[in-house]
Design a protein around this motif. Structure first.
Motif, PDB file in Angstrom:
ATOM      1  N   VAL A  85       0.629  -0.860   0.253  1.00 35.40           N
ATOM      2  CA  VAL A  85      -0.037  -0.366  -0.129  1.00 35.40           C
ATOM      3  C   VAL A  85       0.519   1.333  -0.136  1.00 35.40           C
ATOM      4  O   VAL A  85       2.369   1.055   0.639  1.00 35.40           O
ATOM      5  N   PHE A  86       0.917   2.457  -0.738  1.00 34.70           N
ATOM      6  CA  PHE A  86       1.301   3.549  -1.008  1.00 34.70           C
ATOM      7  C   PHE A  86       0.186   4.644  -0.655  1.00 34.70           C
ATOM      8  O   PHE A  86       1.289   5.564  -0.431  1.00 34.70           O
ATOM      9  N   SER A  87      -0.572   4.570   0.489  1.00 42.41           N
ATOM     10  CA  SER A  87      -1.564   5.573   1.084  1.00 42.41           C
ATOM     11  C   SER A  87      -2.424   5.530   1.656  1.00 42.41           C
ATOM     12  O   SER A  87      -2.139   4.139   2.295  1.00 42.41           O
ATOM     13  N   ILE A 204      11.698  -2.469  -8.466  1.00 45.63           N
ATOM     14  CA  ILE A 204      12.870  -1.624  -9.662  1.00 45.63           C
ATOM     15  C   ILE A 204      12.566  -1.084 -10.619  1.00 45.63           C
ATOM     16  O   ILE A 204      12.939  -0.569 -11.755  1.00 45.63           O
ATOM     17  N   GLY A 205      11.214  -1.498 -11.173  1.00 44.23           N
ATOM     18  CA  GLY A 205      10.315  -1.126 -11.873  1.00 44.23           C
ATOM     19  C   GLY A 205       9.216  -1.638 -12.752  1.00 44.23           C
ATOM     20  O   GLY A 205       8.837  -2.602 -12.172  1.00 44.23           O
ATOM     21  N   SER A 206       8.050  -0.908 -13.994  1.00 41.69           N
ATOM     22  CA  SER A 206       7.072  -1.371 -13.827  1.00 41.69           C
ATOM     23  C   SER A 206       7.264  -2.913 -15.433  1.00 41.69           C
ATOM     24  O   SER A 206       7.982  -1.837 -16.133  1.00 41.69           O
ATOM     25  N   MET A 240      10.928  -8.237  -2.831  1.00 39.32           N
ATOM     26  CA  MET A 240      11.338  -7.976  -4.589  1.00 39.32           C
ATOM     27  C   MET A 240      10.738  -7.152  -5.458  1.00 39.32           C
ATOM     28  O   MET A 240      11.216  -6.473  -6.309  1.00 39.32           O
ATOM     29  N   GLY A 241       9.289  -6.201  -4.311  1.00 38.76           N
ATOM     30  CA  GLY A 241       9.374  -5.235  -5.034  1.00 38.76           C
ATOM     31  C   GLY A 241       8.229  -6.096  -6.068  1.00 38.76           C
ATOM     32  O   GLY A 241       7.938  -7.556  -6.485  1.00 38.76           O
ATOM     33  N   GLY A 242       7.683  -5.091  -6.955  1.00 43.71           N
ATOM     34  CA  GLY A 242       7.156  -6.118  -8.382  1.00 43.71           C
ATOM     35  C   GLY A 242       8.174  -6.005  -9.380  1.00 43.71           C
ATOM     36  O   GLY A 242       9.447  -5.903  -9.665  1.00 43.71           O
ATOM     37  N   GLY A 243       7.055  -5.317 -10.973  1.00 44.23           N
ATOM     38  CA  GLY A 243       7.655  -5.483 -11.943  1.00 44.23           C
ATOM     39  C   GLY A 243       7.625  -5.890 -13.604  1.00 44.23           C
ATOM     40  O   GLY A 243       7.617  -5.694 -14.149  1.00 44.23           O
ATOM     41  N   LEU A 244       7.383  -7.718 -12.812  1.00 43.39           N
ATOM     42  CA  LEU A 244       6.902  -8.520 -13.914  1.00 43.39           C
ATOM     43  C   LEU A 244       5.787  -7.759 -14.630  1.00 43.39           C
ATOM     44  O   LEU A 244       5.083  -7.611 -14.691  1.00 43.39           O
ATOM     45  N   GLY A 287       1.389  -6.097  -9.552  1.00 46.08           N
ATOM     46  CA  GLY A 287       0.649  -5.863  -9.474  1.00 46.08           C
ATOM     47  C   GLY A 287       0.068  -5.935 -11.268  1.00 46.08           C
ATOM     48  O   GLY A 287      -1.212  -6.243 -11.407  1.00 46.08           O
ATOM     49  N   ARG A 288       0.882  -5.246 -11.866  1.00 45.35           N
ATOM     50  CA  ARG A 288       0.383  -5.895 -13.436  1.00 45.35           C
ATOM     51  C   ARG A 288       0.419  -6.932 -13.685  1.00 45.35           C
ATOM     52  O   ARG A 288      -0.951  -7.385 -14.464  1.00 45.35           O
ATOM     53  N   ASN A 289       1.010  -7.964 -12.979  1.00 46.92           N
ATOM     54  CA  ASN A 289       1.252  -9.582 -14.204  1.00 46.92           C
ATOM     55  C   ASN A 289      -0.517 -10.113 -13.073  1.00 46.92           C
ATOM     56  O   ASN A 289      -0.695 -11.116 -14.218  1.00 46.92           O
ATOM     57  N   ALA A 382      -4.823  -3.201 -15.168  1.00 45.72           N
ATOM     58  CA  ALA A 382      -4.230  -2.621 -13.871  1.00 45.72           C
ATOM     59  C   ALA A 382      -3.510  -1.065 -14.717  1.00 45.72           C
ATOM     60  O   ALA A 382      -3.272  -1.108 -15.865  1.00 45.72           O
ATOM     61  N   TYR A 383      -4.124  -0.558 -13.772  1.00 42.99           N
ATOM     62  CA  TYR A 383      -3.303   1.543 -13.663  1.00 42.99           C
ATOM     63  C   TYR A 383      -4.439   1.758 -15.356  1.00 42.99           C
ATOM     64  O   TYR A 383      -3.916   2.857 -16.288  1.00 42.99           O
ATOM     65  N   GLY A 384      -5.781   1.151 -14.896  1.00 44.76           N
ATOM     66  CA  GLY A 384      -6.734   1.606 -16.183  1.00 44.76           C
ATOM     67  C   GLY A 384      -7.380   2.347 -15.630  1.00 44.76           C
ATOM     68  O   GLY A 384      -7.256   3.244 -14.986  1.00 44.76           O
TER      69      GLY A 384
END
Ligand SMILES: *Cc1c(COP(=O)(O)O)cnc(C)c1O
Length: 430
Positions: A85-87, A204-206, A240-244, A287-289, A382-384
Motif C-alpha cells: 500500500v502506498f497511501s 526496480i520498476g514496472s 523484491m517489489g513488483g514489475g513483471l 500488480g500488473r502481472n 492494471a493502472y486503468g
C-alpha cells in the motif's frame, strides 16, 4: 492476435469468461470496465506456485495501486495475499477488504505524519525511504508508547528496460536509499528507541519484459541483506517489489512467465540467504502481472470521420485510460460486435477529451466501424480505472466483475450530480 483463455470470440462477439461483452455494454452502458475474477485467481495461483516451488516462506503482497477496487482486494485477501500500500487510502481499503495487517507493507517516498501514525495504530509495517522518515516514525511511535517494525527501501542503482517514467531503481530516481548508505540507515534504526528493523525492500520498476534485471535485483538484495545481518539486524523478510510485465501487443510482444521469473530469481535468493545464514520470508509485490489481462474497457463509437486518416471517436478517453497518453502504451483493440470480421481499413481510436493527445490507439486495422459499435480495449485491469480522473467534468464509468456465470457491478458509474458533491458554495456567491 492471440487471446488469453478467458477471452473468446463466439458468434461474432467478444466474450469475457462466459459473458458476451456486447450484451454487457448494452445492459450497463458504456464506457464500462469488465473484470474476470477467475482470471485474477488463475494469475495469482500461477505466480505463487512458481515461487513456492522453490521456497515455502513466500508472501504475496498485491500492489494495490494497480486496481484498488474493494472487490478486487477481497479476491486477493481470500487467496491469502497481503498488499503493497502506498497511501492511507490504500491501507484503509486493504484492511476493509480483510487483509491482515502483518501482510501489508506501507510503502512510499513521501509520507505525512498522519500516514505514519496510521501505520503504527493499525500495526502495519512501514517501508522507509530515508533516515529522516525513520526518525519521524520513531518519534511518533515513542509518543504513542509503542514500537514499530520497519524495512528500508534500497535503491539498487539499476538500468531496466522499460518506459523511463516507470523505471524506479535508477541511481537518479527519487526512490530508496543508495546501497552505499543503507548500513548507516539500519545502524540508525537499531539505535532508535522505538524502531525495530525487520525487512529490506526493493522495487526496480514496472512492465519489465526480461527476467535478467530481477536476478540482478535479487543479487543486490541478498548482498545488502548480508551486510545488514552482520550489523546484528534480524531480517524477517526480503521484499523484491513488483514489475513483471505482460504482453500488451499480442502479436509482437512476449513476457516471461512467473515460472521463468522464479527460475531466474529464486536460485540467487536461496544461495544468498544461505551464505548470509538467514531464513527470511520472500515477499513479492506484483500488480500488473496479476491484474492487467483480467479486464477489458468497453467503449462505444460515437462517430467516424475520415480526414488525412480515419478517426473513430469513442466515449472513453484518457480520463478513463491514461496509459496510452502517459506512457505511449499499446492496448489491443477489438470491435466487440464485429470480432470475426476482417480488417477493412486503418483507424485511430480517439477519446472525447478536449486535447489533441487524447488517442487510445493509433493506426489499427479494424473492420468497417460505425456509430454504436462497441470497442474493447484489452489488458486494462492494471493502472486503468485506478488512474482515471474527472477531467473535462466527465463522471467516471462503472466497473463490473464477472465470475463464472455470475456478474455484478463492483462500482457504480458516477453521475453528473456526483461531480458537484464535494464542491462548496461560497458565502459571497449568492
Ligand atoms: C507499483 C509498485 C509495485 C507494482 O508494480 P507492477 O509493475 O504493477 O508489478 C510494487 N511495489 C511498489 C513499491 C510499487 O511502487
Amino acid at each position: 492476435m492471440t487471446l488469453p483463455p478467458h477471452l473468446t470470440v463466439k458468434e461474432g462477439h467478444l466474450h469475457i469468461g462466459s459473458h458476451d461483452t456486447v450484451a454487457l455494454a448494452k445492459k450497463y452502458g458504456t464506457p464500462l470496465y469488465v473484470t474476470d475474477e477467475q482470471r485474477i485467481r488463475a494469475n495469482f495461483m500461477a505466480y505463487r506456485e512458481a515461487l513456492t516451488g522453490y521456497y515455502d516462506r513466500v508472501q504475496m503482497l498485491y500492489a494495490a495501486k494497480a486496481n484498488g477496487n474493494l472487490a478486487v482486494l477481497r479476491v486477493f485477501a481470500d487467496m491469502g495475499a497481503g498488499a503493497d500500500v502506498f497511501s492511507a487510502g490504500e491501507l484503509y481499503l486493504a484492511l476493509v477488504a480483510g487483509m491482515r495487517p502483518e501482510h501489508l507493507l506501507f510503502n512510499g517516498s513521501s509520507k505525512t505524519a498522519e500516514d505514519l501514525k496510521l501505520a503504527v495504530q493499525k500495526n502495519v509495517r512501514v517501508s522507509l525511504d530515508s533516515i529522516d522518515e525513520m526518525k519521524q516514525l520513531n518519534e511518533i511511535a515513542r509518543a504513542m508508547g509503542t514500537t514499530v517494525e520497519c524495512s528500508f527501501r534500497v535503491n539498487p542503482a539499476m538500468e531496466v528496460p522499460t518506459h523511463p517514467k516507470i523505471a524506479t531503481g535508477l541511481a537518479t530516481s527519487k526512490f530508496g536509499i543508495p546501497a552505499g548508505q543503507i548500513k548507516e540507515a539500519y545502524r540508525a534504526a537499531v539505535e532508535a528507541s522505538n524502531i525495530v528493523p525487520v525487512g529490506l525492500h526493493c522495487h526496480i520498476g514496472s512492465q519489465i519484459l526480461d527476467v535478467a534485471p530481477f536476478a540482478k535485483e535479487a543479487e543486490v538484495l541478498v548482498k545488502v541483506a548480508k551486510e545488514v545481518t552482520d550489523l546484528g539486524v534480524t531480517l524477517r523478510f526480503l521484499d523484491m517489489g513488483g514489475g513483471l510485465g505482460i504482453p500488451y501487443n499480442h502479436t509482437t510482444e512476449a513476457a516471461p512467465t512467473p515460472q521463468e521469473y522464479a527460475d531466474a530469481v529464486m536460485p540467487v535468493f536461496l544461495d544468498g540467504i544461505e551464505k548470509a545464514g538467514i531464513k527470511p520470508a520472500f515477499w513479492v509485490e506484483p500488480g500488473r502481472n496479476l491484474m492487467g489481462d483480467s479486464t477489458v474497457l468497453l467503449t462505444c463509437v460515437n462517430s467516424v470521420k475520415t480526414t488525412h486518416k480515419t478517426f473513430v471517436n469513442v466515449d472513453a478517453g484518457f480520463n478513463l485510460l491514461a496509459r496510452p497518453v502517459m506512457y505511449d502504451s499499446y492496448h489491443e483493440v477489438i470491435v466487440a460486435n464485429k470480432a470475426e470480421l476482417a480488417p477493412a481499413g486503418r483507424c485511430t481510436v480517439t477519446g472525447p477529451i478536449c486535447e489533441t493527445g487524447d488517442i487510445l490507439a493509433h493506426d489499427r486495422d479494424l473492420p468497417e466501424v460505425a456509430p454504436g459499435d462497441v470497442i474493447a480495449l484489452l489488458d486494462t485491469g492494471a493502472y486503468g480505472f485506478s488512474m482515471s480522473s474527472q477531467y473535462n467534468s466527465r463522471p467516471r464509468c462503472a466497473e463490473i466483475m464477472v465470475n463464472g456465470g455470475m456478474e455484478a457491478p463492483m462500482r457504480r458509474a458516477e453521475t453528473i450530480i456526483d461531480l458537484k458533491m464535494t464542491m462548496e458554495s461560497l458565502p459571497w456567491q449568492k
